[in-house]
Design a protein around this motif. Structure first.
Motif, short mmCIF file in Angstrom:
data_model
loop_
_atom_site.label_atom_id
_atom_site.label_comp_id
_atom_site.label_asym_id
_atom_site.label_seq_id
_atom_site.Cartn_x
_atom_site.Cartn_y
_atom_site.Cartn_z
N PHE A 4 3.99 -5.44 -1.32
CA PHE A 4 2.73 -5.13 -2.00
C PHE A 4 2.59 -6.01 -3.23
CE2 PHE A 4 3.76 -0.91 -0.09
CZ PHE A 4 2.73 -0.91 0.84
N PRO A 5 1.36 -6.23 -3.69
CA PRO A 5 1.16 -6.97 -4.95
C PRO A 5 1.87 -6.25 -6.10
CG PRO A 5 -0.93 -6.69 -3.78
CD PRO A 5 0.08 -5.86 -3.06
N ALA A 6 2.31 -7.03 -7.08
CA ALA A 6 3.08 -6.47 -8.20
C ALA A 6 2.30 -5.39 -8.95
CB ALA A 6 3.48 -7.60 -9.16
N ALA A 7 1.00 -5.59 -9.13
CA ALA A 7 0.18 -4.62 -9.86
C ALA A 7 0.14 -3.29 -9.12
CB ALA A 7 -1.23 -5.16 -10.08
N LEU A 8 0.06 -3.34 -7.78
CA LEU A 8 0.04 -2.13 -6.98
C LEU A 8 1.40 -1.43 -7.04
CD1 LEU A 8 -1.43 -0.26 -5.01
CD2 LEU A 8 -0.78 -1.80 -3.16
N GLU A 9 2.46 -2.19 -7.01
CA GLU A 9 3.82 -1.62 -7.14
C GLU A 9 3.96 -0.91 -8.49
OE1 GLU A 9 6.45 -1.40 -5.21
OE2 GLU A 9 5.94 -2.70 -3.53
N ARG A 10 3.48 -1.56 -9.56
CA ARG A 10 3.59 -0.95 -10.90
C ARG A 10 2.79 0.34 -10.98
NH1 ARG A 10 2.97 -6.17 -12.71
NH2 ARG A 10 0.82 -5.79 -13.34
N LEU A 11 1.58 0.34 -10.40
CA LEU A 11 0.74 1.53 -10.38
C LEU A 11 1.44 2.67 -9.64
CD1 LEU A 11 -1.94 2.91 -11.10
CD2 LEU A 11 -2.92 1.90 -9.01
N SER A 12 2.01 2.34 -8.49
CA SER A 12 2.74 3.33 -7.69
C SER A 12 3.93 3.89 -8.47
CB SER A 12 3.20 2.68 -6.38
OG SER A 12 3.83 3.63 -5.57
N GLU A 13 4.64 3.02 -9.17
CA GLU A 13 5.79 3.46 -9.98
C GLU A 13 5.35 4.41 -11.10
OE1 GLU A 13 7.59 -0.15 -11.35
OE2 GLU A 13 8.26 -0.71 -9.32
N GLN A 14 4.19 4.15 -11.69
CA GLN A 14 3.68 5.03 -12.75
C GLN A 14 3.34 6.41 -12.20
OE1 GLN A 14 3.78 4.42 -16.06
NE2 GLN A 14 4.84 2.58 -15.36
N PHE A 15 2.70 6.46 -11.03
CA PHE A 15 2.40 7.75 -10.42
C PHE A 15 3.69 8.50 -10.07
CE2 PHE A 15 -1.99 6.16 -9.32
CZ PHE A 15 -2.67 7.15 -10.01
N PRO A 19 5.66 14.54 -12.62
CA PRO A 19 6.47 15.58 -11.98
C PRO A 19 5.88 16.03 -10.65
CG PRO A 19 5.28 16.47 -13.89
CD PRO A 19 5.07 14.98 -13.88
N GLY A 20 6.75 16.18 -9.66
CA GLY A 20 6.31 16.65 -8.35
C GLY A 20 5.71 15.58 -7.46
N ILE A 21 5.69 14.33 -7.93
CA ILE A 21 5.12 13.23 -7.13
C ILE A 21 6.27 12.36 -6.62
CG2 ILE A 21 3.58 11.22 -7.14
CD1 ILE A 21 2.06 13.78 -7.58
N GLY A 22 6.42 12.34 -5.30
CA GLY A 22 7.44 11.49 -4.68
C GLY A 22 6.90 10.09 -4.43
N GLY A 23 7.75 9.26 -3.85
CA GLY A 23 7.39 7.86 -3.60
C GLY A 23 6.18 7.69 -2.71
N LYS A 24 6.13 8.44 -1.60
CA LYS A 24 5.02 8.29 -0.66
C LYS A 24 3.71 8.78 -1.27
CE LYS A 24 7.58 8.34 3.64
NZ LYS A 24 7.79 8.99 4.93
N THR A 25 3.76 9.91 -1.96
CA THR A 25 2.54 10.42 -2.60
C THR A 25 2.07 9.45 -3.68
OG1 THR A 25 3.24 12.69 -2.18
CG2 THR A 25 1.55 12.38 -3.86
N ALA A 26 3.00 8.89 -4.44
CA ALA A 26 2.66 7.92 -5.48
C ALA A 26 1.96 6.72 -4.87
CB ALA A 26 3.91 7.49 -6.24
N ALA A 30 -1.87 5.45 -5.51
CA ALA A 30 -2.14 4.08 -5.94
C ALA A 30 -3.19 3.43 -5.04
CB ALA A 30 -0.85 3.26 -5.95
N PHE A 31 -3.05 3.63 -3.73
CA PHE A 31 -4.05 3.09 -2.79
C PHE A 31 -5.41 3.73 -3.02
CE2 PHE A 31 -0.43 1.59 -0.16
CZ PHE A 31 -0.86 0.28 0.03
N TYR A 32 -5.41 5.03 -3.33
CA TYR A 32 -6.69 5.71 -3.58
C TYR A 32 -7.38 5.11 -4.80
CZ TYR A 32 -10.23 9.16 -4.53
OH TYR A 32 -11.44 9.75 -4.77
N VAL A 33 -6.61 4.86 -5.85
CA VAL A 33 -7.19 4.26 -7.06
C VAL A 33 -7.81 2.90 -6.73
CG1 VAL A 33 -6.62 3.26 -9.33
CG2 VAL A 33 -5.76 5.52 -8.72
N LEU A 34 -7.15 2.14 -5.88
CA LEU A 34 -7.71 0.83 -5.49
C LEU A 34 -9.00 0.97 -4.71
CD1 LEU A 34 -4.63 -1.33 -4.46
CD2 LEU A 34 -5.95 -1.39 -6.57
N SER A 35 -9.18 2.10 -4.02
CA SER A 35 -10.42 2.30 -3.25
C SER A 35 -11.58 2.76 -4.12
CB SER A 35 -10.17 3.31 -2.12
OG SER A 35 -10.06 4.62 -2.65
#
Length: 199
Positions: A4-15, A19-26, A30-35
């Protein structure tokens, strides 16, 4: 190789830091924010920054507010002689949903938890003692969770508040409405028996 692009990876890492947000949900968030449209994304980002800048602790009860004091403390209709002590601001929301409590609150912002290196000095206990010292408080209701840390916090506060001449009570715990006795654990049954009242 990065998938994935670095900016998307960073956004996912922030999500994922929430608390309560795992990797897949994050990743999904992140994809939702891009949409989102640019306007929606800016509004989303602005609301985070605005909340972070404007929301602070009420100087009286330590609940979250964006005013000089929270709406509950400022309400002259509330009984300021009864303080319900809760662990977190979200607990105030839960108590207010019942629409039965007419007193005021005090938010500790946590509970005593030696395993997590949280001691009494890390909580808003000094502020509670200052309120009680004013002399207008008659009762303190302990409404921390009925788990090990919540009980330890309630017991600690009870010990330091009793010498101040204030009545200290604890929320009753027991069998939830709509449940069956056969499914209740021993601790719940014990609490239900201890908290029984006349009919």
């Amino acid at each position: 190789m990065r998938s994935f692009p670095a900016a998307l990876e960073r956004l996912s890492e922030q999500f994922a830091r929430l608390p309560g947000i795992g990797g897949k949900t994050a990743q999904r968030l992140a994809f939702y924010v891009l949409s989102m449209t640019d306007e929606q994304a800016e509004e989303f980002a602005d609301s985070i920054v605005s909340a972070k800048r404007s929301v602070r602790c009420c100087p009286i009860c330590q609940n979250l507010t964006d005013l000089d004091e929270c709406a509950i403390c400022a309400d002259p209709e509330r009984d300021h002689s009864v303080i319900c002590v809760v662990a977190e601001p979200k607990d105030v929301i839960a108590m207010e949903r019942a629409r039965e409590f007419t007193g005021v609150y005090h938010v500790l912002h946590g509970v005593i938890s030696p395993l997590n290196h949280v001691g009494p000095d890390d909580l808003k206990i000094r502020e509670l003692l200052a309120r009680v010292a004013s002399g207008s408080v008659e009762e303190i209701i302990m409404a921390t969770n009925p788990d090990t840390e919540g009980e330890a916090t309630a017991m600690y506060l009870s010990r330091i508040l009793r010498p101040l001449g204030v009545r200290v009570t604890r929320l009753a715990y027991g069998i939830p409405v709509g449940s069956q006795l056969e499914y209740a654990d021993e601790v719940t049954l014990l609490r239900a028996l201890e908290g029984r009242r006349d009919m």
